[in-house]
Design an enzyme around this catalytic site. Sequence first.
Site, PDB file in Angstrom:
ATOM      1  N   HIS A 109       3.773  -1.084   3.788  1.00 45.56           N
ATOM      2  CA  HIS A 109       3.161   0.219   3.533  1.00 45.56           C
ATOM      3  C   HIS A 109       4.278   1.216   3.255  1.00 45.56           C
ATOM      4  CE1 HIS A 109      -0.014   3.236   3.755  1.00 45.56           C
ATOM      5  NE2 HIS A 109       0.753   3.963   4.530  1.00 45.56           N
TER       6      HIS A 109
ATOM      7  N   SER B 181       0.861  -1.178   0.000  1.00 43.13           N
ATOM      8  CA  SER B 181       0.000   0.000   0.000  1.00 43.13           C
ATOM      9  C   SER B 181       0.898   1.229   0.000  1.00 43.13           C
ATOM     10  CB  SER B 181      -0.936   0.003   1.213  1.00 43.13           C
ATOM     11  OG  SER B 181      -0.209  -0.133   2.420  1.00 43.13           O
TER      12      SER B 181
ATOM     13  N   GLU C 287       1.275   5.583   0.776  1.00 42.33           N
ATOM     14  CA  GLU C 287       0.756   6.796   1.399  1.00 42.33           C
ATOM     15  C   GLU C 287       1.118   8.015   0.563  1.00 42.33           C
ATOM     16  OE1 GLU C 287       1.065   7.722   5.787  1.00 42.33           O
ATOM     17  OE2 GLU C 287       2.341   9.325   4.988  1.00 42.33           O
TER      18      GLU C 287
ATOM     19  N   PHE D  54      12.378  14.190  10.115  1.00 46.69           N
ATOM     20  CA  PHE D  54      11.246  13.293  10.374  1.00 46.69           C
ATOM     21  C   PHE D  54      11.514  12.439  11.614  1.00 46.69           C
ATOM     22  CE2 PHE D  54       9.969  12.987   5.588  1.00 46.69           C
ATOM     23  CZ  PHE D  54       9.356  14.222   5.677  1.00 46.69           C
TER      24      PHE D  54
ATOM     25  N   ASP E  57      -1.316  14.958  14.818  1.00 43.28           N
ATOM     26  CA  ASP E  57      -0.315  15.870  15.366  1.00 43.28           C
ATOM     27  C   ASP E  57      -1.007  17.152  15.803  1.00 43.28           C
ATOM     28  OD1 ASP E  57       1.766  14.114  14.793  1.00 43.28           O
ATOM     29  OD2 ASP E  57       1.941  14.879  12.745  1.00 43.28           O
TER      30      ASP E  57
END
Length: 301
Positions: A272, A15, A17, A222, A109
């Site tokens: 993912h 998958s 994102e 990140f 967030d």
Amino acid sequence: MLNVEVVQMSDPIVSFEFFPPGDEAMAQQLWQAVQRLAPLRPSFVSVTYGADGSTRERTHEFVQRVLRETDLRVAPHLTCVGASRDEVLEIARGYWQQGVRHMVALRGDASAANLSGDGRYQPHPEGFAYASDLVSGLFQIGNFDISVAAYPEGHPESGGVDADLENLKRKVDAGADRAITQFFFETDLFLRYRDRCAAAGIVANLVPGILPITRFPQLLRFAARCGASVPDWLRARFDGLDDDPDTRRMIAANVAIEQVQRLRRHGVEEFHFYTLNRAELAYAICHALGLRPRLNEARVA
């Protein structure tokens, strides 16, 4: 003569994102990524949702385009922050009416407006406090397939892996079907976390989140924000490549391919990918996993 039994691996499940574009140039880049990856027939594509719902409209617009112009199964992110229960459920109801059957339920967030004076998260007074509450609430709308987040190294605000496991179990017990992990680079981190999930009675499918590295300084930002570790061996591989994008891409693909192949050897069959709206690395990794495009089965404008 030695007889060797050859075990045929099935195709992995993948998958992707994406995040909603901020301008027309980003929109074109995003759609090119969708066109490139769609023929790999991902199980779903997720669409992020900014802090405090800041990209709500752009998320909604992109979800509508995916539904309208492709056969992809789309899973919008939905968060708790900055909105009442009624507002959140109204968004979910709209998605259900449009045919969306998969959601990614997150606390989200928090922006500065959702933090206390000492920097702690404050739930909306009329909203869902945490992702586990949101998971339960979504079933008021329909029988969604629900993915949630998992943190092999612990969420920065959770107090450690044990506290995060308790939180994940609450989300799964509320009805989540799948837990997608924060990105990581040490295979043993995921494997230990998988064992601890099993020991805690967490029965949802645990899916490793894979981040192909496009720019190393961006990765460091990140990682600092989400509490993920960056091992020394990874820093060494990218050392001196700030001005060498071609070599950087080759190293990035090699790192991710090694990672997914090690995970497959330990029985992981679903991945993912955090694409950052770029297709090249994710496509190369999927190719190395054995996935091939099936153009006759994919509709994408």
